[in-house]
Design an enzyme around this catalytic site. Structure first.
Site, PDB file in Angstrom:
ATOM      1  N   LYS A 114       0.988  -1.258   0.234  1.00  0.00           N
ATOM      2  CA  LYS A 114      -0.076   0.041  -0.057  1.00  0.00           C
ATOM      3  C   LYS A 114       0.951   1.250   0.012  1.00  0.00           C
ATOM      4  O   LYS A 114       0.480   2.437  -0.507  1.00  0.00           O
ATOM      5  CB  LYS A 114      -1.061  -0.098   1.136  1.00  0.00           C
ATOM      6  CG  LYS A 114      -2.102  -1.133   1.121  1.00  0.00           C
ATOM      7  CD  LYS A 114      -3.390  -0.764   1.723  1.00  0.00           C
ATOM      8  CE  LYS A 114      -4.418  -1.585   1.115  1.00  0.00           C
ATOM      9  NZ  LYS A 114      -5.830  -1.494   1.797  1.00  0.00           N
ATOM     10  N   LYS A 196      -6.431  -9.411  -7.616  1.00  0.00           N
ATOM     11  CA  LYS A 196      -7.539  -9.640  -6.957  1.00  0.00           C
ATOM     12  C   LYS A 196      -8.640  -8.295  -7.064  1.00  0.00           C
ATOM     13  O   LYS A 196      -8.253  -7.017  -7.439  1.00  0.00           O
ATOM     14  CB  LYS A 196      -7.208  -9.282  -5.374  1.00  0.00           C
ATOM     15  CG  LYS A 196      -8.467  -9.873  -4.311  1.00  0.00           C
ATOM     16  CD  LYS A 196      -7.896  -9.538  -2.915  1.00  0.00           C
ATOM     17  CE  LYS A 196      -8.022  -8.228  -2.473  1.00  0.00           C
ATOM     18  NZ  LYS A 196      -8.391  -8.234  -1.044  1.00  0.00           N
ATOM     19  N   LYS A 199     -12.227  -3.338  -3.942  1.00  0.00           N
ATOM     20  CA  LYS A 199     -13.076  -2.343  -4.151  1.00  0.00           C
ATOM     21  C   LYS A 199     -12.498  -0.923  -4.340  1.00  0.00           C
ATOM     22  O   LYS A 199     -13.340   0.192  -4.856  1.00  0.00           O
ATOM     23  CB  LYS A 199     -14.049  -2.525  -2.905  1.00  0.00           C
ATOM     24  CG  LYS A 199     -13.259  -2.199  -1.609  1.00  0.00           C
ATOM     25  CD  LYS A 199     -14.366  -2.526  -0.311  1.00  0.00           C
ATOM     26  CE  LYS A 199     -13.832  -3.253   0.685  1.00  0.00           C
ATOM     27  NZ  LYS A 199     -12.493  -2.825   1.256  1.00  0.00           N
TER      28      LYS A 199
HETATM   29  N1  AQP Z   1     -11.640 -10.231  -4.549  1.00  0.00           N
HETATM   30  C1  AQP Z   1     -11.838 -10.987  -3.427  1.00  0.00           C
HETATM   31  N2  AQP Z   1     -11.803 -12.155  -3.251  1.00  0.00           N
HETATM   32  C2  AQP Z   1     -11.898 -12.842  -2.222  1.00  0.00           C
HETATM   33  N3  AQP Z   1     -12.111 -12.149  -1.057  1.00  0.00           N
HETATM   34  C3  AQP Z   1     -12.084 -11.010  -0.946  1.00  0.00           C
HETATM   35  N4  AQP Z   1     -12.028  -9.823   0.144  1.00  0.00           N
HETATM   36  C4  AQP Z   1     -11.859  -8.764  -0.430  1.00  0.00           C
HETATM   37  N5  AQP Z   1     -11.739  -8.650  -1.770  1.00  0.00           N
HETATM   38  C5  AQP Z   1     -11.950 -10.187  -2.266  1.00  0.00           C
HETATM   39  C6  AQP Z   1     -12.005 -10.335   1.528  1.00  0.00           C
HETATM   40  O1  AQP Z   1     -12.957  -9.161   2.208  1.00  0.00           O
HETATM   41  C7  AQP Z   1     -12.562  -9.161   3.451  1.00  0.00           C
HETATM   42  C8  AQP Z   1     -12.518  -7.830   3.843  1.00  0.00           C
HETATM   43  O2  AQP Z   1     -11.609  -7.077   2.960  1.00  0.00           O
HETATM   44  P1  AQP Z   1     -10.968  -5.608   3.420  1.00  0.00           P
HETATM   45  O3  AQP Z   1     -11.887  -4.640   2.818  1.00  0.00           O
HETATM   46  O4  AQP Z   1     -11.017  -5.345   4.723  1.00  0.00           O
HETATM   47  O5  AQP Z   1      -9.751  -5.465   2.936  1.00  0.00           O
HETATM   48  P2  AQP Z   1      -9.281  -5.777   1.614  1.00  0.00           P
HETATM   49  O6  AQP Z   1      -8.974  -7.375   1.538  1.00  0.00           O
HETATM   50  O7  AQP Z   1      -7.799  -5.172   1.383  1.00  0.00           O
HETATM   51  O8  AQP Z   1     -10.103  -5.588   0.422  1.00  0.00           O
HETATM   52  P3  AQP Z   1     -10.108  -4.748  -0.969  1.00  0.00           P
HETATM   53  O9  AQP Z   1     -11.402  -4.717  -1.810  1.00  0.00           O
HETATM   54  O10 AQP Z   1      -8.984  -5.037  -1.680  1.00  0.00           O
HETATM   55  O11 AQP Z   1     -10.074  -3.148  -0.180  1.00  0.00           O
HETATM   56  P4  AQP Z   1      -9.145  -2.150  -0.475  1.00  0.00           P
HETATM   57  O12 AQP Z   1      -8.815  -1.824  -1.878  1.00  0.00           O
HETATM   58  O13 AQP Z   1      -9.385  -1.011   0.208  1.00  0.00           O
HETATM   59  O14 AQP Z   1      -7.752  -2.675   0.139  1.00  0.00           O
HETATM   60  C9  AQP Z   1     -11.146  -9.880   3.583  1.00  0.00           C
HETATM   61  O15 AQP Z   1     -11.481 -11.050   4.136  1.00  0.00           O
HETATM   62  C10 AQP Z   1     -10.822 -10.343   2.335  1.00  0.00           C
HETATM   63  O16 AQP Z   1      -9.889 -11.455   2.162  1.00  0.00           O
END
Ligand code: AQP
Length: 330
Positions: A114, A196, A199
């Protein structure tokens, strides 16, 4: 009767929830709520570790609560709340930060990723994010933390911090176990299937609130490869394999069944069919979210009730911690 094990889980409102958030996390949480004592949090304090537009963050926080409920999480059965409504998260985070080494935080791969992505804004908050996450978990004496692969390192650190603290002050924290639910699928971006679906990176994302037309269009444009066979091969056919994973998660079919369904049919049939399955999966979630969002008073009441219940548990832990480290009682 055995006491149910406690689970803490959260998602940052750093973007609108995606098909990945649903298939990888929320769907499996919904399956856990009968057998475990669950806390489902909207971790808005984590979200501000990178810059957010305040109006969007506020909108998304309430929308996320509506979507949690529409995805089947029941506010009567679980404690569902917004992290910043329970100030004990920040308070415990400070104490735990004083029991965490700079070197440990420097080794966190998510921080490295990040900070490379947000090179113009590498904040202390981004660096200490895992300490806040440890506070989220330890505050509630959680036994289990459902996590994707990318958060496993943070749970390991949380365990190390808890063990270190318990070593100085016995019986303070339950040491949590990482828990990878069976149903969780890792969903990749439709545009760059090596990455991945995230969001905070809208390209290649399907959002829970997307219209059926948008979903159909996104799947028709999904990146595949120059062959025609619908076959699961993550290494050589990441796009098609991701679409197969999505199709199976949406329909409950196995990969073998799905491959058989599309044998000899080519991507022109396959891609719209995956889109159709996702449209039908998300339709009730979108409609129920829209209905709930019209009832702001209800959503606010859910947040308030959840924060009160969470705060009751959090206060017990924090009081114990403050006493053990030597703070004079208020
Ligand atoms: N694409 C994905 N496939 C499977 N699991 C996912 N998760 C998120 N995206 C996918 C799971 O959702 C939970 C919470 O995620 P988070 O928002 O706290 O953090 P993250 O994993 O960093 O999600 P993002 O969407 O990638 O957000 P940003 O971009 O803000 O960092 C976790 O259990 C994650 O595995």
């Amino acid at each position: 009767m055995d006491q149910k094990k406690r689970i803490f889980s959260g998602i940052q409102p750093s973007g609108d929830l995606t098909l990945g958030s649903y298939m990888g996390a929320i769907k499996s949480w919904a399956a856990l709520q009968e057998d475990y004592d669950c806390l489902f949090c909207i971790v808005d304090m984590h979200a501000i570790t990178v810059r957010q537009n305040p109006a969007d963050l506020r909108r998304r926080t309430l929308e996320q609560m509506a979507q949690y409920i529409a995805c089947g999480l029941d506010p009567e059965k679980n404690i569902m709340f917004v992290q910043s409504h329970v100030p004990q998260h920040a308070e415990l985070s400070w104490v735990l930060g004083c029991y965490t080494q700079f070197g440990e935080l420097s080794r966190m791969t998510q921080f490295k990723d990040k900070s490379a992505k947000h090179a113009d804004n590498i904040t202390a908050g981004l660096f200490t994010y895992p300490v806040l996450m440890a506070a989220d978990i330890l505050l509630y004496q959680a036994d289990l933390v459902p996590v994707g692969q990318d958060q496993k390192q943070h749970v390991e650190l949380c365990r190390d911090i808890a063990a270190r603290f318990n070593n100085s002050f016995p019986d303070t924290f339950t040491i949590p176990e990482p828990f990878i639910p069976k149903m969780g699928a890792r969903i990749m971006s439709l545009g760059t299937p090596e990455n991945k679906m995230s969001k905070s990176e809208p390209d290649g994302c399907v959002f829970l609130m997307d219209s059926p037309e948008d979903i159909a269009r996104k799947f028709k444009r999904a990146v595949t490869d120059c062959e025609t066979a619908v076959r699961y091969d993550k290494e050589n056919k990441p796009g098609v394999s991701n679409l197969l994973t999505i199709y199976c998660a949406a329909t409950g079919k196995t990969i073998e069944q799905a491959e058989a369904d599309f044998a000899g049919q080519g991507y022109g049939v396959f891609k719209p069919a995956v889109g159709e399955a996702v449209i039908e999966l998300l339709r009730p979630i979108r409609e129920e979210s829209q209905r709930l969002l019209k009832d702001k008073a209800y959503l606010e009441a859910v947040c308030k009730d959840g924060a009160e219940k969470a705060s009751y548990l959090a206060t017990k832990t924090l009081r114990k911690v403050y006493k053990k480290v030597g703070f004079v009682a208020r």
